[in-house]
Design a protein around this motif. Structure first.
Motif: not given
Lengths: 586, 586
Positions: A289-300, A305-321
């Motif tokens: 935690i020297r730096f923030d950049m926490k995950f944002v959970n995007l699941t659901g 939108k037709g993007f199968k990878v996101f539609d079918e994933a158990e988890y979708v998440g990311g970080i902001c650099a």
């Protein structure tokens, strides 16, 4: 008395004094009729001067010296004409009157300087020469000071250091034991402690109340880069405490060590992050935690939108650099390659560039409109110029991969400064872990860890979801220590053994003496153990624990300096009532 | 927070304060409607009061408590009407408002009091209960404080504590090693250190200059009453020193420990007694000099009077016991029986009574006239009222027997007060001991001990008479520590190995890495190691080291508490590439 002063001691105020010094020849320079010798010991370097014009024979003797010769000199302290402000002794030199060769030296196999030309293997084989290098010696000096500080601080807090046995009982739970055949008890073996866990709990039963020990522990594991078969713990236990008491006590110790050894003061309480949140926000139970950049959970939130990878994933998440929107194609490809490495294992990487001009570009433009992207960016609180990186897949695996990506971005952005320290407590660990292979629960910490009071009822219905009174101290993404409040109730302990798949007989054989002790008035208690080697290396600013250990072993558990382990005599084996059994190795 | 105070903390100034205490029930007394409970923890005992008239249910709960139950109480501090000046908390008691049973206890197998009814075996089996007794706990608290003092004092003297490996190389010289099979190196074994000797010498080569370590050492010996398979040493080594430097440094440490831990100040330098004189004057290399009673050598001075025993003896010598001339026949017979015990082995005892009236009486009146006796008495400086006791026989055996007799007389005369301390250095030990059985020399200290410079030439002609730079610290007849100045010259070391009967190959196999290290500039160095367990027990005023060790082993090397060593699983053996070989035991 071989010497009157050390080589780090003399100053301009000592000029004209007659002194005797000892040490190793670091370097010899001949300049015209003068010979300069840098004399080294643990305390520093002092320059010696020999003048041919004054004493030809003496100067000749000096020129005959070699690197690492051990000498004794008698001389007079003089002010240097050519001062060296980088050295504490740089204002003076010694005009030598007498030179005594104490021991010559063969040419060392590598140069004994901070930057050595010796490779790892050579340095380990000649560890006694490697230890002469001040960079290595400083690590061990730090280790010494740290141990001393831990002991004096803890003692002032009424902790008493108790030595627990090294020759103890083998308990098959946990890692593999090193064992020691007993000559006096044929066919029987001692085990070296993986930790003094049982003994420290017995000390609590014994009323010792506040125990600590800096103690060697042993694990016969296949060694990874940064493991040692023997390692050192700061082992602690307290009675009549709940979790907060333990955390507060050792937060105090941690702050003290930072202050005294690193000059770093924390004027705030360390964050206490529940395990579940740590996993959700950082994908790790030891977040940096020297730096923030926490995950944002995007699941659901990004499906449909037709993007199968996101539609079918158990988890979708990311970080902001922050400020990375201008990353080149090449840089983005590098990141994609990084997450796709087998040890990280993501399938691919989705990025959204939040342009400095307010536009949005992404690797999934085909599925997401600029408005969609803008909306996703807003979930990250992204500003113009930021880069959003998204992974998708099986939850557990993806969190781990995203954790690695976050650390990689931290490195790239220079957010993981070795001189910055960000400690936190990770708390509320799960009590149990389910193992698919053996189809049983294992204790995540160890079988004596207590469940949270409010979760005890789940023992019969849903053991996997029980949270434990277990905690880790994490600094800069490194687990420095961990512990728990223990079970002090015999019934609850029996229940735990049952859930962990011990038969009554097994529990009795292995832990009977502890269970028996609990019958005689066990107080509520808990504790913690810190990885001392790891902590020293954190403070030393180095990545490997090997360089904070005087005589470490290599990855095969060998000491290459003295070539051990080694074979032993047949009669030693006989006395120990054992035979070699190398049949399968032939 | 389970408690606001400990049970040793509250005073009259705390009266009316509301407090929460935890601890073990030491004792319950019912007096009319009142119940008094002594609540114990590590810090002391506090009296709790329950009044039936005030709260019947609460008092009933208190009466239902048993010895060693763990409880928590909330109450108010009150002044006692019946003060107990023997207890620090004796001025107050706690009027209890709330009682919380934290854990019940089975009836302990022995009473947990300073004077316990538990025998040794029971106490060891339930060591965690034995440790609750304050007499045992105090020993471990002393041990803790002593370790801390050693470390802080030595650190202030620039010593640095370095942890040396526990898993090291087996070296057959010396006592038997405990060994550890290496799973990763099939057929090979680590050894547990008998001492970190080689490593500390390597640290000197490495330039560490002043090393110390409080460290576990291991010897697989048949255990006598006061030996443990694992024991703790204060291990130290210094570079650029001669013998005086070492003695002065550790005399400083010793005086510091005495001052801080025992309140004893020595305003004089410890005597330094050559080994030869110690043997001549006290018949021992660890003389108890709390009392004088030095030997008087009568060999050759009492012959020619027709008393064959004296005439033919290699050695005749005696001691003078002040004020014992009136010893009865029975007492003298007891002493004769004492010296004739097989473990002492004298043939008989000659006495001379120097009567208070100036007359002389002796068991050898037949051979010696009163004038003869008077002359002998004068050699002892005996006064009227003294008793002279004389032994004769083979020199070595007789010196030893006379030593035992002297100690016995010291005991009888109350001259061996446990609160008096008389330290000394015994110096100039012989370098080598001849072993008749194997017809070879053994190193008296160890093979790295240096001979005295002035004796080096005897290496080729008369090795047995060479004196070593070796020294012991002896306190009250107990060897507390010992060490030596080491050989730092490769040639001399090779010569020593040869005298000790090592082939070149054997020397190379066992100590090659040390000899190799010596080629790269070994400084002059020496050191010492103290028996920490023994020293603590000396300070604790107890005879056995067992009671200064938290979890000691019995004479068969067993921990009777957890019943170890124990058998291990067949698959553990297999992984370690060993098999049991119990054939001869069947």
């Amino acid at each position: 008395m071989y010497r009157t002063h050390t080589n780090g001691e003399l100053r301009i105020s000592d000029v004209n004094q007659q002194v005797t010094l000892c040490g190793w020849v670091q370097r010899i320079r001949n300049l015209g009729g003068m010979t300069f010798v840098d004399l080294r010991d643990r305390y520093g370097i002092t320059q010696l001067v020999f003048d041919t014009e004054k004493d030809k024979n003496l100067a000749q003797d000096a020129r005959a010296l070699g690197r690492e010769f051990v000498i004794q000199v008698v001389g007079t302290v003089a002010e240097r004409s050519n001062k060296n402000s980088k050295m504490p002794t740089g204002d003076i030199e010694i005009i030598v009157q007498k030179l005594n060769l104490l021991n010559p030296s063969d040419l060392p196999p590598f140069t004994i300087e901070d930057d050595t030309d010796g490779g790892d293997e050579l340095r380990m084989k000649y560890r006694y020469l490697d230890l002469r290098r001040s960079s290595v010696r400083r690590n061990l000096e730090l280790r010494h000071r740290m141990a001393l500080e831990v002991r004096s601080y803890m003692s002032a807090q009424n902790f008493i250091e108790v030595e627990t046995p090294v020759l103890m009982k083998s308990t098959p739970e946990g890692a593999r034991d090193f064992v020691v055949p007993s000559r006096m008890n044929p066919g029987q073996f001692y085990a070296l402690p993986q930790s003094p866990q049982l003994f420290k709990q017995l000390l609590m039963v014994a009323g010792f109340d506040r125990y600590m020990q800096i103690v060697k522990c042993f694990r016969d594991e296949d060694l990874r880069a940064d493991r040692q078969p023997e390692f050192t713990q700061i082992d602690c236990e307290m009675a009549f405490v709940d979790q907060d008491d333990v955390l507060n006590t050792f937060e105090g110790m941690t702050k003290h060590l930072f202050k005294v050894l690193k000059g770093v003061e924390f004027d705030y309480a360390f964050p206490r992050l529940p395990y579940a949140e740590a996993m959700e926000q950082y994908g790790s139970d030891k977040p940096d935690i020297r730096f923030d950049m926490k995950f944002v959970n995007l699941t659901g939130k990004v499906s449909g939108k037709g993007f199968k990878v996101f539609d079918e994933a158990e988890y979708v998440g990311g970080i902001c650099a922050k400020g990375c929107s201008e990353y080149s194609r090449k840089e983005l490809d590098q990141l994609t390659d990084f997450v796709k490495k087998p040890q990280i294992g993501a399938q691919g990487l989705v990025y959204i560039k939040c342009g400095t001009d307010g536009t949005f570009k992404s690797s999934v433009d085909k599925f997401y409109s600029e408005a969609d992207l803008k909306q996703i960016a807003s979930m990250f609180g992204a500003a113009n110029g930021d880069l959003i990186l998204i992974l998708a897949g099986i939850r557990k695996k993806t969190l781990t991969a995203l954790c690695e990506l976050r650390l990689e971005m931290g490195n790239r952005l220079g957010l993981r400064d070795k001189n910055k320290f960000a400690p936190l407590w990770v708390v509320d660990f799960p009590l149990l872990e389910w193992d698919e292979e053996t189809q049983r629960f294992y204790a995540m910490h160890h079988p004596f860890t207590s469940p949270k009071k409010e979760d005890v009822l789940l023992l019969d219905t849903d053991p996997g979801s029980i949270r434990a009174n277990a905690y880790d101290l994490v600094i800069n993404g490194v687990e420095i220590g961990g512990g728990s409040i223990r079970i002090h109730n015999d019934d609850l302990q029996q229940k735990m053994f049952k859930i962990l798949g011990f038969t009554e007989q097994e529990a009795e054989d292995q832990f009977g003496f502890l269970m028996n002790a609990f019958k005689y008035g066990a107080p509520p208690h808990g504790g913690i153990a810190f990885g001392f080697d790891r902590w020293v290396s954190l403070f030393a600013g180095i990545d490997s624990i090997r360089d904070v250990i005087a005589f470490p072993k290599n990855n095969s558990g060998r000491d290459v300096m003295n070539d051990s382990p080694s074979t032993i005599h047949e009669n030693q084996l006989k006395e120990l009532n054992i035979k070699l059994d190398l049949s399968e190795k032939k």
